[in-house]
Design a protein around this motif. Structure first.
Motif, short mmCIF file in Angstrom:
data_model
loop_
_atom_site.label_atom_id
_atom_site.label_comp_id
_atom_site.label_asym_id
_atom_site.label_seq_id
_atom_site.Cartn_x
_atom_site.Cartn_y
_atom_site.Cartn_z
N SER A 65 0.95 -1.26 -0.02
CA SER A 65 -0.09 0.03 -0.12
C SER A 65 0.94 1.27 -0.15
CB SER A 65 -0.90 0.06 1.18
OG SER A 65 -0.18 -0.19 2.51
N ALA A 66 0.42 2.24 -0.44
CA ALA A 66 1.20 3.54 -0.58
C ALA A 66 0.80 4.20 0.74
CB ALA A 66 0.47 4.64 -1.61
N ARG A 67 2.09 4.87 1.21
CA ARG A 67 2.03 5.46 2.59
C ARG A 67 1.42 6.91 2.75
NH1 ARG A 67 4.88 4.10 7.13
NH2 ARG A 67 5.16 5.70 8.85
N GLY A 68 0.61 7.22 3.60
CA GLY A 68 -0.22 8.51 3.45
C GLY A 68 0.85 9.60 3.44
N LEU A 69 0.52 10.84 2.95
CA LEU A 69 1.24 11.90 2.90
C LEU A 69 1.22 12.82 3.99
CD1 LEU A 69 0.60 12.81 -0.90
CD2 LEU A 69 2.25 11.23 0.03
N ILE A 70 1.98 13.73 4.28
CA ILE A 70 1.98 14.56 5.26
C ILE A 70 2.02 16.05 5.14
CG2 ILE A 70 3.03 15.22 7.47
CD1 ILE A 70 4.51 12.53 7.69
N TYR A 71 1.09 16.81 5.43
CA TYR A 71 1.07 18.14 4.98
C TYR A 71 1.25 19.03 6.33
CZ TYR A 71 -1.18 16.16 0.83
OH TYR A 71 -1.61 15.57 -0.14
N ASP A 72 1.47 20.47 5.92
CA ASP A 72 1.62 21.37 7.04
C ASP A 72 0.24 22.02 7.08
OD1 ASP A 72 1.71 23.40 4.99
OD2 ASP A 72 3.10 24.42 5.66
N ARG A 73 -0.14 23.00 7.84
CA ARG A 73 -1.45 23.45 8.13
C ARG A 73 -1.98 24.28 6.88
NH1 ARG A 73 -0.86 27.72 12.81
NH2 ARG A 73 -3.15 28.21 12.30
N GLU A 211 2.49 6.04 12.78
CA GLU A 211 2.67 4.85 12.01
C GLU A 211 1.17 4.20 11.60
OE1 GLU A 211 4.24 1.74 9.82
OE2 GLU A 211 4.95 3.52 10.15
N ASP A 212 0.56 3.91 12.40
CA ASP A 212 -0.58 3.08 12.30
C ASP A 212 -1.61 3.83 11.20
OD1 ASP A 212 0.25 1.14 13.92
OD2 ASP A 212 -1.22 1.80 15.62
N VAL A 213 -1.61 5.21 11.35
CA VAL A 213 -2.49 6.00 10.35
C VAL A 213 -1.93 6.17 9.11
CG1 VAL A 213 -3.47 8.09 10.14
CG2 VAL A 213 -3.25 7.39 12.59
N LEU A 214 -0.34 6.27 8.90
CA LEU A 214 0.19 6.58 7.59
C LEU A 214 0.32 4.99 6.99
CD1 LEU A 214 2.89 9.03 8.93
CD2 LEU A 214 0.91 9.51 7.37
N ARG A 215 0.34 4.22 7.44
CA ARG A 215 0.83 2.83 6.79
C ARG A 215 -0.07 2.31 5.74
NH1 ARG A 215 0.85 -2.93 7.33
NH2 ARG A 215 2.69 -3.88 6.61
N GLY A 216 -1.47 2.28 6.08
CA GLY A 216 -2.37 1.72 5.19
C GLY A 216 -2.34 0.34 5.43
N ARG A 217 -3.04 -0.72 4.56
CA ARG A 217 -3.33 -2.07 4.63
C ARG A 217 -2.79 -2.61 3.48
NH1 ARG A 217 -6.46 -4.86 8.06
NH2 ARG A 217 -7.19 -2.89 8.79
N TYR A 218 -2.05 -3.84 3.46
CA TYR A 218 -1.70 -4.46 2.10
C TYR A 218 -2.83 -5.19 1.64
CZ TYR A 218 3.50 -3.67 3.05
OH TYR A 218 4.75 -3.24 3.27
N GLY A 219 -2.58 -5.36 0.38
CA GLY A 219 -3.27 -6.25 -0.56
C GLY A 219 -2.78 -7.41 -0.67
N GLU A 242 -4.92 -0.88 0.74
CA GLU A 242 -5.77 0.23 1.08
C GLU A 242 -4.70 1.53 1.44
OE1 GLU A 242 -8.10 -0.39 4.35
OE2 GLU A 242 -9.23 -2.16 3.68
N THR A 243 -4.66 2.54 0.76
CA THR A 243 -3.64 3.52 0.77
C THR A 243 -3.77 4.26 2.25
OG1 THR A 243 -3.79 4.15 -1.58
CG2 THR A 243 -2.88 5.76 0.02
N GLY A 244 -2.62 4.53 2.81
CA GLY A 244 -2.40 5.12 4.34
C GLY A 244 -3.23 6.43 4.10
N ASN A 245 -3.71 6.74 5.44
CA ASN A 245 -4.31 8.20 5.60
C ASN A 245 -3.17 9.22 5.50
OD1 ASN A 245 -7.02 7.29 5.79
ND2 ASN A 245 -6.57 6.41 7.60
#
Length: 275
Positions: A65-73, A211-219, A242-245
């Motif tokens: 799965s693709a790791r979720g991205l991180i943004y600033d405010r 980590e739990d939020v960003l990782r996502g779930r493997y198919g 499932e792509t990470g959040n």
């Protein structure tokens, strides 16, 4: 009549005929048994063994799965994913007689000491069917050579996966943290959660905290492989990844930049190396 050359009497014709008859009967029985067995295997059980052969050439592999991205405010991207080549090896598909030659060639291509490659392979001796990561972020020309030489590199695979990249570098590195290869201790704790032996995991900072939020779930996908473990085709995708959040932080990169510039200005005035 006496045999003049050997000095003995020839056996009676009835005994010779009996021997030939017995021999012929044995031959007929053996041929008949072999024919019956061949018919049983090819006709009666042909579908069964063909199915087994087909199953032996198939495997269930994870779909990362693709790791979720991180943004600033303000919505600026702080951490993104970019594609990169990864070289892995499945020890079970590497014949021991070819191991030295394969390790030598990979060492030359990847510029990794042979001892490090051997150590990586031996580390998972009890999990020989698992893929072992040998190198990440491999240059495209090296990846292409490995693919072209795959016939002489049994068990070696080149995959494309996403690598983490931080857009603002050191500016927010103390907040972002970083990802790295999962350790044996971490794998022992997280294997039940679906982590693999060559996974990347958040080590520090936001990457580790979320980590739990960003990782996502493997198919999972079913693939057809040849004798060298190379993927010939994808049979079906049994579970979609499932792509990470993605997450948005409360920090503002521009304010952080201004604060850093102000701190540097102040430390330069008072001749300090740290603030």
């Amino acid at each position: 009549m006496t045999d003049l050359m050997l000095g003995r009497k020839p056996p009676p014709r009835t005994r010779l005929g009996f021997r030939f008859a017995v021999f012929g009967l044995v031959v007929v029985l053996v041929v008949g048994l072999l024919t019956t067995r061949l018919f049983y295997l090819q006709v009666d059980q042909g579908g069964y063994y063909a199915g087994l052969a087909q199953e032996n050439g198939r495997a269930l592999l994870p779909l990362r799965s693709a790791r979720g991205l991180i943004y600033d405010r303000a919505g600026r991207q702080l951490a993104i994913n970019i594609p990169s080549f990864v070289v892995r090896i499945r020890p079970a598909d590497l014949p021991f007689t070819e191991r030295d030659a394969v390790v030598r060639r990979l060492s030359a291509l990847l510029e990794i000491p042979e001892s490090d490659i051997v150590q990586a392979i031996d580390r998972y001796a009890n999990q020989s069917f698992e893929l072992v990561r040998l190198a990440s972020d491999v240059p495209s020309d090296v990846a292409r050579i490995i693919v072209e030489e795959s016939g002489s590199l049994p068990g070696v695979q080149v995959n494309v996966e996403e690598r983490r990249e931080y857009e603002y570098g050191a500016l927010v590195s103390h907040v972002m943290g970083y990802t790295g290869a999962i350790s044996a201790e971490e794998l022992a704790l997280l294997s039940d959660a679906g982590y693999l032996n060559d996974d990347q995991i958040g080590k520090t900072g936001v990457e580790a905290t979320f980590e739990d939020v960003l990782r996502g779930r493997y198919g999972q996908q079913e693939v057809e492989q040849d004798a060298l473990g190379r993927i010939l085709r994808t049979v079906q995708v049994t579970q979609q990844p499932e792509t990470g959040n993605s997450i948005e932080l409360t920090i503002d990169v521009e304010i952080q930049r201004q604060a850093e510039e102000a701190l540097k200005w102040a430390t330069d005035i008072v001749n300090l190396s740290r603030g």
